[in-house]
Design a protein around this motif. Sequence first.
Motif, PDB file in Angstrom:
ATOM      1  N   GLU A 212      40.582  44.140  31.493  1.00  0.00           N
ATOM      2  CA  GLU A 212      40.206  43.604  32.798  1.00  0.00           C
ATOM      3  C   GLU A 212      41.125  42.452  33.203  1.00  0.00           C
ATOM      4  O   GLU A 212      41.564  42.360  34.353  1.00  0.00           O
ATOM      5  CB  GLU A 212      38.748  43.133  32.782  1.00  0.00           C
ATOM      6  CG  GLU A 212      37.738  44.231  32.531  1.00  0.00           C
ATOM      7  CD  GLU A 212      37.747  45.326  33.579  1.00  0.00           C
ATOM      8  OE1 GLU A 212      38.117  45.050  34.742  1.00  0.00           O
ATOM      9  OE2 GLU A 212      37.398  46.477  33.249  1.00  0.00           O
ATOM     10  N   LEU A 213      41.427  41.576  32.249  1.00  0.00           N
ATOM     11  CA  LEU A 213      42.281  40.431  32.554  1.00  0.00           C
ATOM     12  C   LEU A 213      43.689  40.882  32.934  1.00  0.00           C
ATOM     13  O   LEU A 213      44.331  40.283  33.803  1.00  0.00           O
ATOM     14  CB  LEU A 213      42.334  39.477  31.357  1.00  0.00           C
ATOM     15  CG  LEU A 213      43.036  38.139  31.624  1.00  0.00           C
ATOM     16  CD1 LEU A 213      42.260  37.331  32.663  1.00  0.00           C
ATOM     17  CD2 LEU A 213      43.178  37.340  30.341  1.00  0.00           C
ATOM     18  N   GLY A 214      44.171  41.946  32.302  1.00  0.00           N
ATOM     19  CA  GLY A 214      45.486  42.479  32.657  1.00  0.00           C
ATOM     20  C   GLY A 214      45.542  42.915  34.114  1.00  0.00           C
ATOM     21  O   GLY A 214      46.544  42.682  34.807  1.00  0.00           O
ATOM     22  N   LEU A 215      44.466  43.530  34.589  1.00  0.00           N
ATOM     23  CA  LEU A 215      44.427  43.936  35.995  1.00  0.00           C
ATOM     24  C   LEU A 215      44.307  42.722  36.917  1.00  0.00           C
ATOM     25  O   LEU A 215      44.920  42.688  37.993  1.00  0.00           O
ATOM     26  CB  LEU A 215      43.266  44.907  36.232  1.00  0.00           C
ATOM     27  CG  LEU A 215      43.487  46.315  35.665  1.00  0.00           C
ATOM     28  CD1 LEU A 215      42.229  47.156  35.813  1.00  0.00           C
ATOM     29  CD2 LEU A 215      44.669  47.009  36.339  1.00  0.00           C
ATOM     30  N   VAL A 216      43.535  41.718  36.501  1.00  0.00           N
ATOM     31  CA  VAL A 216      43.454  40.481  37.282  1.00  0.00           C
ATOM     32  C   VAL A 216      44.853  39.884  37.451  1.00  0.00           C
ATOM     33  O   VAL A 216      45.257  39.495  38.549  1.00  0.00           O
ATOM     34  CB  VAL A 216      42.506  39.460  36.607  1.00  0.00           C
ATOM     35  CG1 VAL A 216      42.580  38.101  37.302  1.00  0.00           C
ATOM     36  CG2 VAL A 216      41.077  39.968  36.610  1.00  0.00           C
ATOM     37  N   TRP A 263      36.499  41.557  41.667  1.00  0.00           N
ATOM     38  CA  TRP A 263      35.668  42.483  40.887  1.00  0.00           C
ATOM     39  C   TRP A 263      36.116  42.515  39.424  1.00  0.00           C
ATOM     40  O   TRP A 263      35.286  42.402  38.518  1.00  0.00           O
ATOM     41  CB  TRP A 263      35.747  43.882  41.494  1.00  0.00           C
ATOM     42  CG  TRP A 263      34.752  44.840  40.908  1.00  0.00           C
ATOM     43  CD1 TRP A 263      33.475  45.055  41.320  1.00  0.00           C
ATOM     44  CD2 TRP A 263      34.962  45.715  39.783  1.00  0.00           C
ATOM     45  NE1 TRP A 263      32.869  46.003  40.519  1.00  0.00           N
ATOM     46  CE2 TRP A 263      33.758  46.426  39.568  1.00  0.00           C
ATOM     47  CE3 TRP A 263      36.043  45.954  38.932  1.00  0.00           C
ATOM     48  CZ2 TRP A 263      33.599  47.370  38.551  1.00  0.00           C
ATOM     49  CZ3 TRP A 263      35.885  46.890  37.910  1.00  0.00           C
ATOM     50  CH2 TRP A 263      34.693  47.583  37.723  1.00  0.00           C
ATOM     51  N   HIS A 264      37.412  42.643  39.191  1.00  0.00           N
ATOM     52  CA  HIS A 264      37.910  42.690  37.810  1.00  0.00           C
ATOM     53  C   HIS A 264      37.757  41.337  37.119  1.00  0.00           C
ATOM     54  O   HIS A 264      37.507  41.288  35.904  1.00  0.00           O
ATOM     55  CB  HIS A 264      39.377  43.136  37.793  1.00  0.00           C
ATOM     56  CG  HIS A 264      39.558  44.598  38.048  1.00  0.00           C
ATOM     57  ND1 HIS A 264      39.129  45.567  37.163  1.00  0.00           N
ATOM     58  CD2 HIS A 264      40.102  45.256  39.114  1.00  0.00           C
ATOM     59  CE1 HIS A 264      39.406  46.767  37.653  1.00  0.00           C
ATOM     60  NE2 HIS A 264      39.995  46.608  38.824  1.00  0.00           N
ATOM     61  N   ALA A 265      37.866  40.251  37.869  1.00  0.00           N
ATOM     62  CA  ALA A 265      37.660  38.920  37.285  1.00  0.00           C
ATOM     63  C   ALA A 265      36.224  38.773  36.788  1.00  0.00           C
ATOM     64  O   ALA A 265      35.978  38.248  35.693  1.00  0.00           O
ATOM     65  CB  ALA A 265      37.985  37.842  38.312  1.00  0.00           C
ATOM     66  N   GLU A 266      35.272  39.254  37.576  1.00  0.00           N
ATOM     67  CA  GLU A 266      33.866  39.169  37.161  1.00  0.00           C
ATOM     68  C   GLU A 266      33.596  40.045  35.936  1.00  0.00           C
ATOM     69  O   GLU A 266      32.832  39.665  35.043  1.00  0.00           O
ATOM     70  CB  GLU A 266      32.944  39.587  38.318  1.00  0.00           C
ATOM     71  CG  GLU A 266      32.889  38.566  39.446  1.00  0.00           C
ATOM     72  CD  GLU A 266      32.510  37.179  38.952  1.00  0.00           C
ATOM     73  OE1 GLU A 266      31.520  37.057  38.208  1.00  0.00           O
ATOM     74  OE2 GLU A 266      33.226  36.214  39.302  1.00  0.00           O
TER      75      GLU A 266
END
Length: 294
Positions: A212-216, A263-266
């Motif tokens: 998720e963090l990679g996408l953020v 959304w990805h951060a959450e």
Amino acid sequence: MNKQLESFISANKRRIDEVLPQTVQNLSMPAALKESMLYSIEAGGKRVRPLLLLAAFQSYQESRDNVVQAACAVELIHTYSLIHDDLPAMDDDDYRRGKLTNHKVYGEAHAILAGDAMLTRAFELLAELPDTSDHSKVMLILELSRAAGAEGMVGGQVADMEGEKSTLNLQELESIHHRKTGDLLGFSIIAGGILAGAPEEDLSKLRAFGRELGLVFQIKDDILDVEGDSIEMGKPAGSDENKDKSTYPKLLSLEGAKEKLSWHAEKAKEYAGQLNGKSEILTEFVEYIQHRTK
């Protein structure tokens, strides 16, 4: 930035910047190669990947010298990838972190070989980690091989180049970014957990957090390419648009990309909150990456 995170970054970035050049300075090699390597190593940068490794480790234990060495290994991989990404055959960039790119100073051949030397040195550093079990070393080398190799960063770079001048769908774009950017960020987080002896259930959550963090990180990069300041970023804004690359703003609109970012951060913070260790620094890193300006 949260005061706790600011203090963490300040102290640990200073340590990384001190140790990182030492990983190559004492090696016996041609002077021109060493100069080229040190040029990019000492060019600065946010040091996000090594800091994330230390943050994941410190969710379970106090920092140790072997963890800093592992953090430097991942930064060598990242730096090599930037040198190669900037080459004329790849992204053909003249500036990186506000300075001329490696090949513009030392020539393409030396830039390629400097990157090759950093790549191999990173695995050597992991193999030589003091106070680390052989089992942990093998796990780290296996994880990094996958994250940096054909199934990870290198494969993602190829897919990114093949996707230029074509319109990718969201699934294809996410797949590229998971491999090109996310896998190495994810390795940093998993490596911290492995070195700290995190329980198996936490390793799977750290892996999910890293995805998720990679996408953020990548979505924010795409947004900054539209909205960012070239001087502050140290590279030209709008470079992705000029190269006709598929990006989140191009695919979803700028507002849609910002919604996807949130959304990805959450989701990342949700996974961090499920860890058995102390997750405050990792959660604050999500906020830091989500709201960065360069």
